[in-house]
Design an enzyme around this catalytic site. Structure first.
Site, PDB file in Angstrom:
ATOM      1  N   ALA A  22      25.588 -33.409  29.849  1.00 10.74           N
ATOM      2  CA  ALA A  22      25.506 -33.768  31.678  1.00 10.74           C
ATOM      3  C   ALA A  22      25.949 -34.534  31.997  1.00 10.74           C
ATOM      4  O   ALA A  22      26.442 -33.911  33.593  1.00 10.74           O
ATOM      5  CB  ALA A  22      23.963 -34.087  31.371  1.00 10.74           C
ATOM      6  N   ARG A  25      29.103 -32.185  32.806  1.00  4.61           N
ATOM      7  CA  ARG A  25      29.521 -30.930  33.925  1.00  4.61           C
ATOM      8  C   ARG A  25      28.575 -31.271  35.045  1.00  4.61           C
ATOM      9  O   ARG A  25      28.866 -30.770  35.964  1.00  4.61           O
ATOM     10  CB  ARG A  25      28.279 -29.629  32.550  1.00  4.61           C
ATOM     11  CG  ARG A  25      28.591 -29.131  31.588  1.00  4.61           C
ATOM     12  CD  ARG A  25      28.305 -28.361  31.252  1.00  4.61           C
ATOM     13  NE  ARG A  25      28.779 -27.542  30.227  1.00  4.61           N
ATOM     14  CZ  ARG A  25      28.682 -26.952  29.113  1.00  4.61           C
ATOM     15  NH1 ARG A  25      26.957 -25.700  29.255  1.00  4.61           N
ATOM     16  NH2 ARG A  25      28.904 -25.964  28.430  1.00  4.61           N
ATOM     17  N   GLY A 102      23.380 -49.141  23.302  1.00  8.53           N
ATOM     18  CA  GLY A 102      22.328 -49.813  23.569  1.00  8.53           C
ATOM     19  C   GLY A 102      22.781 -50.659  23.888  1.00  8.53           C
ATOM     20  O   GLY A 102      23.281 -51.517  24.712  1.00  8.53           O
ATOM     21  N   ASP A 128      16.457 -47.581  18.432  1.00  8.16           N
ATOM     22  CA  ASP A 128      15.584 -49.017  18.981  1.00  8.16           C
ATOM     23  C   ASP A 128      14.236 -49.008  19.543  1.00  8.16           C
ATOM     24  O   ASP A 128      13.007 -50.028  19.734  1.00  8.16           O
ATOM     25  CB  ASP A 128      16.009 -50.658  18.580  1.00  8.16           C
ATOM     26  CG  ASP A 128      17.324 -50.592  17.444  1.00  8.16           C
ATOM     27  OD1 ASP A 128      17.966 -50.906  17.747  1.00  8.16           O
ATOM     28  OD2 ASP A 128      16.917 -49.627  16.960  1.00  8.16           O
ATOM     29  N   ALA A 187      -0.403 -45.218   9.086  1.00  5.32           N
ATOM     30  CA  ALA A 187      -0.700 -45.676   7.593  1.00  5.32           C
ATOM     31  C   ALA A 187      -1.944 -46.887   7.957  1.00  5.32           C
ATOM     32  O   ALA A 187      -2.256 -46.721   9.717  1.00  5.32           O
ATOM     33  CB  ALA A 187       0.910 -46.432   8.660  1.00  5.32           C
TER      34      ALA A 187
HETATM   35  O1  F6P Z   1      20.660 -50.251  16.347  1.00  2.00           O
HETATM   36  C1  F6P Z   1      20.039 -49.284  15.771  1.00  2.00           C
HETATM   37  C2  F6P Z   1      20.674 -49.759  14.212  1.00  2.00           C
HETATM   38  O2  F6P Z   1      20.257 -48.764  14.025  1.00  2.00           O
HETATM   39  C3  F6P Z   1      19.265 -50.327  14.297  1.00  2.00           C
HETATM   40  O3  F6P Z   1      17.844 -49.797  13.964  1.00  2.00           O
HETATM   41  C4  F6P Z   1      20.090 -51.530  12.549  1.00  2.00           C
HETATM   42  O4  F6P Z   1      19.343 -52.270  12.309  1.00  2.00           O
HETATM   43  C5  F6P Z   1      21.488 -51.084  12.924  1.00  2.00           C
HETATM   44  O5  F6P Z   1      21.501 -50.395  13.556  1.00  2.00           O
HETATM   45  C6  F6P Z   1      23.039 -51.591  11.742  1.00  2.00           C
HETATM   46  O6  F6P Z   1      23.553 -51.374  12.516  1.00  2.00           O
HETATM   47  P1  F6P Z   1      25.204 -50.192  11.653  1.00  2.00           P
HETATM   48  O7  F6P Z   1      24.675 -49.651  11.733  1.00  2.00           O
HETATM   49  O8  F6P Z   1      25.692 -51.429  12.304  1.00  2.00           O
HETATM   50  O9  F6P Z   1      24.937 -50.461   9.959  1.00  2.00           O
END
Ligand code: F6P
Length: 321
Positions: A22, A25, A102, A128, A187
């Site tokens: 996106a 383009r 992020g 996250d 859950a």
């Molecule tokens: O921030 C995304 C994430 O997948 C988190 O949920 C997890 O704790 C972390 O990255 C894992 O980090 P890495 O990819 O450096 O192992």
């Protein structure tokens, strides 16, 4: 504005590719050249840059991961490294940057903006969903669906064998993923870092389920609240009569085809980000609030914490009868 750059940084997330598509383009549609930077901020430092065309982003809307590759580039904390990166942006005559990433990527983008007054827009992408200022980050919906799909399968075997399962999901120090996944997969218990583990409460919960005639239980554990194997060991010591098993979902949550929700969010964010750069709206994150696109100053994003949807815990309890 004649030329912009785009990069993906930090933990990859499904949907990064539709966002790249996106940005590219939209910019080309505005007669702006687009340069891709490989491997995030390290690519900026190492000048790993290449021109992108509309064809460069063909066939990636349904592709997980990121065609630009990504990395957690800790060296960017070093001012010298940032100066080199800034020089490379100037050297390539890149006038503005779209950063897809992020929390860590937001902090780095804010530094580029505040230290060098360099025009940057952040496109929030993380499984996250921990970025302040937006209801959703790119990739969260897909990660939730991937985890729920896996847990639905675990539920089958938990029911067949009348077992208690502890399923660990990602999320770093946040419970957003566990709260959304836990509610969606039915859950009985969700454990998150924002609340911590109350063992007496867990034992009460499991006891009341027994009284209700339930023979299997699902506990969704956010990785930030504890390690599933340790939680299982401790629970087994307290409940020796129970069959307790563990599943750590791990990196399957980071990959896979982006859902339509993720693709459309990524496309709308990418479109908006390119337009913001074109219209001189910089130093912001593009986000969504109640389905509307919003612009949030990067300073605000990095200096505030996002509140997890704790109401999901109440709903789970109400459903647990
Ligand atoms: O921030 C995304 C994430 O997948 C988190 O949920 C997890 O704790 C972390 O990255 C894992 O980090 P890495 O990819 O450096 O192992």
């Amino acid at each position: 504005m004649k030329r912009i750059g785009v990069l993906t940084s930090g933990g990859d997330a499904p949907g990064m590719n539709p966002a790249i598509r996106a940005v590219v383009r939209t910019a080309i549609g505005l007669s702006i050249e687009v340069y891709g930077i490989r491997k995030g901020y390290r690519g900026l430092y190492e000048n790993d840059v290449f021109q992108m065309t509309s064809r460069s982003v063909s066939g990636i809307i349904d592709l997980g991961g990121t065609i630009l590759k990504s990395i957690r580039f800790k060296d960017f904390h070093d001012k010298k490294v940032r100066e080199k990166a800034y020089e490379n942006l100037r050297g390539n005559r890149i006038e503005a940057l779209a950063v897809i990433g992020g929390d860590g990527s937001a902090r780095a983008a804010e530094l580029l903006y505040s230290e060098f007054n360099f025009p940057v827009v952040l496109i929030p992408a993380s499984i996250d969903n921990d970025l302040y200022g937006t209801d959703s980050t790119i990739g969260f919906d897909t990660a939730v669906n991937t985890a729920v799909d896996a847990i639905d399968r675990i539920r089958d075997t938990a029911t067949s064998h009348e077992r208690t399962f502890i399923v660990e999901v990602m999320g770093r120090e946040h419970g957003n993923l566990a709260l959304e996944v836990g509610l969606a997969c039915g859950a009985e218990i969700i454990l998150i870092p924002e609340i911590g583990i109350d063992w007496n409460k867990i034992l009460e919960e499991l006891e009341s389920q027994k009284i209700q005639g339930k023979t299997s239980s699902l506990i969704v554990l956010a990785e930030g609240a504890g390690k599933a194997h340790e939680v299982a060991k401790r629970l087994q010591e307290k409940l020796p009569e129970k069959e307790i098993r563990v599943s750590v979902l791990g990196y399957i949550q980071r990959g896979g085809k982006p859902t339509s929700f993720t693709r459309n969010l990524a496309t709308k964010f990418g479109l908006e980000a390119a337009r913001m750069l074109y219209n001189g709206k910089h130093g912001c994150m593009v986000g969504s609030k109640d389905g509307k696109i919003v612009h949030v100053p990067l300073k605000e994003v990095i200096s505030n914490k996002k509140a997890p949807p704790l109401e999901n815990l109440e709903i789970v309890k109400l459903m647990d009868i």
